[in-house]
Write a protein that holds these residues in place. Structure first.
Motif, PDB file in Angstrom:
ATOM      1  N   LEU A  59       0.824  -1.303   0.037  1.00  0.00           N
ATOM      2  CA  LEU A  59       0.095   0.087  -0.095  1.00  0.00           C
ATOM      3  C   LEU A  59       1.025   1.117   0.011  1.00  0.00           C
ATOM      4  CD1 LEU A  59      -2.972  -1.121   2.607  1.00  0.00           C
ATOM      5  CD2 LEU A  59      -2.957  -0.848   0.046  1.00  0.00           C
ATOM      6  N   ALA A  60       1.879   1.307   0.718  1.00  0.00           N
ATOM      7  CA  ALA A  60       2.700   2.286   0.762  1.00  0.00           C
ATOM      8  C   ALA A  60       3.469   2.493  -0.283  1.00  0.00           C
ATOM      9  CB  ALA A  60       3.831   2.322   2.082  1.00  0.00           C
ATOM     10  N   LEU A  61       4.248   1.646  -0.805  1.00  0.00           N
ATOM     11  CA  LEU A  61       4.996   1.671  -2.065  1.00  0.00           C
ATOM     12  C   LEU A  61       4.034   1.981  -3.170  1.00  0.00           C
ATOM     13  CD1 LEU A  61       7.969   1.276  -2.678  1.00  0.00           C
ATOM     14  CD2 LEU A  61       7.758  -1.049  -3.414  1.00  0.00           C
ATOM     15  N   GLY A  62       2.984   1.359  -3.339  1.00  0.00           N
ATOM     16  CA  GLY A  62       1.981   1.693  -4.456  1.00  0.00           C
ATOM     17  C   GLY A  62       1.536   3.168  -4.571  1.00  0.00           C
ATOM     18  N   SER A  63       1.344   3.850  -3.239  1.00  0.00           N
ATOM     19  CA  SER A  63       0.958   4.917  -3.157  1.00  0.00           C
ATOM     20  C   SER A  63       2.059   5.873  -3.782  1.00  0.00           C
ATOM     21  CB  SER A  63       0.431   5.406  -1.754  1.00  0.00           C
ATOM     22  OG  SER A  63      -0.473   4.687  -1.348  1.00  0.00           O
ATOM     23  N   LEU A  64       3.230   5.814  -3.273  1.00  0.00           N
ATOM     24  CA  LEU A  64       4.299   6.606  -3.565  1.00  0.00           C
ATOM     25  C   LEU A  64       4.711   6.449  -4.976  1.00  0.00           C
ATOM     26  CD1 LEU A  64       7.060   5.831  -0.754  1.00  0.00           C
ATOM     27  CD2 LEU A  64       5.763   7.853  -0.996  1.00  0.00           C
ATOM     28  N   PHE A  65       4.494   5.286  -5.710  1.00  0.00           N
ATOM     29  CA  PHE A  65       4.536   5.342  -7.207  1.00  0.00           C
ATOM     30  C   PHE A  65       3.443   5.960  -8.009  1.00  0.00           C
ATOM     31  CE2 PHE A  65       4.351   2.759 -11.164  1.00  0.00           C
ATOM     32  CZ  PHE A  65       5.387   3.256 -11.761  1.00  0.00           C
ATOM     33  N   ALA A  66       2.253   5.831  -7.454  1.00  0.00           N
ATOM     34  CA  ALA A  66       1.371   6.599  -7.989  1.00  0.00           C
ATOM     35  C   ALA A  66       1.644   8.104  -8.259  1.00  0.00           C
ATOM     36  CB  ALA A  66       0.009   6.200  -7.384  1.00  0.00           C
ATOM     37  N   ARG A  69       5.632  12.610 -13.139  1.00  0.00           N
ATOM     38  CA  ARG A  69       6.568  12.331 -14.009  1.00  0.00           C
ATOM     39  C   ARG A  69       5.833  11.833 -15.455  1.00  0.00           C
ATOM     40  NH1 ARG A  69      12.138   8.973 -13.853  1.00  0.00           N
ATOM     41  NH2 ARG A  69      12.827   9.308 -16.004  1.00  0.00           N
ATOM     42  N   TRP A  70       4.866  11.190 -15.486  1.00  0.00           N
ATOM     43  CA  TRP A  70       4.424  10.620 -16.815  1.00  0.00           C
ATOM     44  C   TRP A  70       2.895  10.885 -16.893  1.00  0.00           C
ATOM     45  CZ3 TRP A  70       7.305   6.446 -14.191  1.00  0.00           C
ATOM     46  CH2 TRP A  70       8.814   6.702 -14.251  1.00  0.00           C
ATOM     47  N   GLY A  71       2.193  11.884 -15.871  1.00  0.00           N
ATOM     48  CA  GLY A  71       0.754  11.611 -15.982  1.00  0.00           C
ATOM     49  C   GLY A  71       0.072  12.140 -17.327  1.00  0.00           C
ATOM     50  N   ASP A  72       0.900  12.787 -18.248  1.00  0.00           N
ATOM     51  CA  ASP A  72       0.197  13.230 -19.434  1.00  0.00           C
ATOM     52  C   ASP A  72      -0.017  11.957 -20.453  1.00  0.00           C
ATOM     53  OD1 ASP A  72       3.130  13.209 -19.447  1.00  0.00           O
ATOM     54  OD2 ASP A  72       2.870  14.210 -21.510  1.00  0.00           O
ATOM     55  N   LEU A  87     -14.516   5.220 -21.917  1.00  0.00           N
ATOM     56  CA  LEU A  87     -13.866   4.685 -20.649  1.00  0.00           C
ATOM     57  C   LEU A  87     -12.723   5.516 -20.580  1.00  0.00           C
ATOM     58  CD1 LEU A  87     -14.217   2.348 -18.772  1.00  0.00           C
ATOM     59  CD2 LEU A  87     -12.895   1.029 -19.826  1.00  0.00           C
ATOM     60  N   SER A  88     -12.336   5.873 -19.060  1.00  0.00           N
ATOM     61  CA  SER A  88     -11.030   6.510 -18.883  1.00  0.00           C
ATOM     62  C   SER A  88      -9.826   5.777 -19.313  1.00  0.00           C
ATOM     63  CB  SER A  88     -11.063   6.708 -17.549  1.00  0.00           C
ATOM     64  OG  SER A  88      -9.719   7.166 -17.037  1.00  0.00           O
ATOM     65  N   LEU A  89      -8.811   6.252 -19.862  1.00  0.00           N
ATOM     66  CA  LEU A  89      -7.572   5.334 -20.229  1.00  0.00           C
ATOM     67  C   LEU A  89      -7.165   4.662 -19.110  1.00  0.00           C
ATOM     68  CD1 LEU A  89      -5.513   4.541 -22.422  1.00  0.00           C
ATOM     69  CD2 LEU A  89      -4.664   6.869 -22.228  1.00  0.00           C
ATOM     70  N   ARG A  90      -7.082   5.265 -18.065  1.00  0.00           N
ATOM     71  CA  ARG A  90      -6.614   4.718 -16.801  1.00  0.00           C
ATOM     72  C   ARG A  90      -6.942   3.283 -16.403  1.00  0.00           C
ATOM     73  NH1 ARG A  90      -6.023   9.871 -12.520  1.00  0.00           N
ATOM     74  NH2 ARG A  90      -4.932  11.238 -13.995  1.00  0.00           N
ATOM     75  N   PHE A  99       2.847   0.715 -26.263  1.00  0.00           N
ATOM     76  CA  PHE A  99       2.047   1.935 -26.118  1.00  0.00           C
ATOM     77  C   PHE A  99       2.339   2.881 -25.589  1.00  0.00           C
ATOM     78  CE2 PHE A  99      -1.349   3.986 -23.422  1.00  0.00           C
ATOM     79  CZ  PHE A  99      -2.149   4.174 -24.452  1.00  0.00           C
ATOM     80  N   PHE A 100       3.207   3.108 -24.514  1.00  0.00           N
ATOM     81  CA  PHE A 100       3.779   4.321 -23.846  1.00  0.00           C
ATOM     82  C   PHE A 100       4.807   4.863 -24.848  1.00  0.00           C
ATOM     83  CE2 PHE A 100       1.984   2.386 -19.774  1.00  0.00           C
ATOM     84  CZ  PHE A 100       1.279   3.655 -19.386  1.00  0.00           C
ATOM     85  N   ALA A 101       5.645   4.190 -25.445  1.00  0.00           N
ATOM     86  CA  ALA A 101       6.671   4.776 -26.392  1.00  0.00           C
ATOM     87  C   ALA A 101       5.925   5.418 -27.484  1.00  0.00           C
ATOM     88  CB  ALA A 101       7.554   3.437 -26.996  1.00  0.00           C
ATOM     89  N   GLU A 102       4.972   4.910 -27.999  1.00  0.00           N
ATOM     90  CA  GLU A 102       4.181   5.583 -28.886  1.00  0.00           C
ATOM     91  C   GLU A 102       3.623   6.910 -28.600  1.00  0.00           C
ATOM     92  OE1 GLU A 102       1.100   3.342 -31.131  1.00  0.00           O
ATOM     93  OE2 GLU A 102       2.783   2.426 -32.318  1.00  0.00           O
TER      94      GLU A 102
END
Length: 360
Positions: free
Chosen positions: A171-178, A184-187, A275-278, A338-341
């Motif tokens: 939970l802690a590590l996942g929250s930090l990564f989110a 950094r890459w939210g866009d 649908l949201s891409l997330r 996908f992310f590289a594109e």
């Protein structure tokens, strides 16, 4: 007059400091929430590392008489050392996600360990609470349902302490990564499926998605059979030692197989445009990580624990986990493309903007 050209306040920065040196950037700061999450993530490693260290030093804390851990030998010592290093990597990740040098780390060097950590922690985070609830409701209370009786492995309290630490850690590590990834890459994952531009590699991505979903079908069916009571393909010792915990874990494995297929197919075919891409990205991340990493972990654990013939993994078990790893690898490969594109497409308008303005 010259000074006003620098800052508009009468003096250049180096003169305002009185030292002839420009002022330093403000110190790197993180919010209180991230500071707390970092401490929690690091502290949650202590129960597991502490037990492993005690065992390496010869302690029998939490190990009952007759446990196969008492006869583990060199292989068990190596496994304990490796798992301590893996838990130590969590400390490095917690620091990386909250320190300034973490912003300069190449993407793959952060994303890959986080993906592996997700795959190893998610099954515990989802299955262990359900197992506790089933036991509280009297559903098997951990006793074997077959004719055989399992050898004692660890005292019950060990699982609560260790798995509880893993859940907090996840939970802690996942929250930090989110939080880190959003900055950094939210866009790259904002918007909806219908907003995704046409891609020249769409046919290849769809073919890969179909292959991954088809591969996920194999372990999915196997876990469904095992979750509903079938012993087909199970090694004799495992079939005899099935408990309520076994059925919960198999049901969770089935859930992740379904999640993987749904996430990757939504992302590739985009039938639900609003649908949201997330959502498909999160499903694909969680599903592929669990299938690939947990499948690999279970394969390794089965091979290392194989002594007598009854304990050796069957061909069906090994094929199930191998195909499971393949499906997860296909999905994460598709995600990388996908992310590289997406990243490349976002950088093109910025470079072409001056040319566009001149044409207008």
């Amino acid at each position: 007059m010259t000074a006003n050209l620098h800052t508009g306040t009468g003096a250049p920065p180096e003169e305002r400091t009185g030292t002839g040196v420009p002022p330093e950037d403000p110190p790197y700061r993180i919010g209180r929430a991230r500071s707390v999450l970092r401490v929690v993530a690091i502290a949650s490693c202590l129960p597991y590392v502490g037990l492993k260290t005690a065992w390496a030093a010869g302690s029998r804390l939490g190990i009952p008489d007759g446990s196969p851990l008492l006869d583990g030998g060199t292989a068990l010592a190596v496994a304990n050392g490796a798992t301590v290093l893996m838990d130590g990597a969590v400390v490095v990740l917690a620091l990386l996600l909250t320190r300034p040098w973490g912003l300069r780390v190449p993407a793959w060097l952060l994303v890959l360990p986080m993906w592996v950590a997700s795959g190893l922690l998610l099954p515990i985070m989802t299955a262990f609470p359900v197992q506790l609830v089933v036991r509280i409701l009297g559903g098997g209370v951990g006793r074997p349902v077959g004719e055989g009786s399992s050898e004692p492995f660890l005292d019950p309290w060990v699982f609560g302490v260790v798995y509880g630490g893993f859940i907090v850690q996840g939970l802690a590590l996942g929250s930090l990564f989110a939080l880190y990834a959003g900055e950094r890459w939210g866009d790259l994952w904002r918007g909806r499926l219908r907003d995704l531009p046409a891609s020249p590699t769409a046919p290849a991505l769809r073919a890969t998605a179909v292959a991954a979903a088809s591969a996920a079908l194999v372990p999915g069916v196997t876990h469904l059979l095992w979750a509903t009571g079938s012993t087909a393909g199970l090694e004799p010792a495992r079939a005899a030692d099935r408990t309520s915990d076994f059925y919960v874990l198999e049901a969770v494995s089935l859930l992740f197989a379904v999640v993987t297929a749904v996430g990757v197919l939504l992302l590739a075919f985009r039938r639900t445009g609003g649908l949201s891409l997330r959502l498909p990205l999160v499903l694909a991340w969680c599903g592929s990580a669990q299938m690939a990493c947990w499948g690999g972990w279970m394969s390794l654990a089965g091979l290392m624990g194989a002594g007598e013939a009854a304990d050796r993994p069957t061909a069906a078990t090994m094929v199930t986990y191998a195909v499971q790893m393949l499906a997860g690898a296909l999905v994460v490969t598709l995600g990388a493309y996908f992310f590289a594109e997406r990243a490349a497409a976002r950088s093109v308008p910025a470079r072409d903007a001056p040319h566009e303005s001149r044409r207008v």
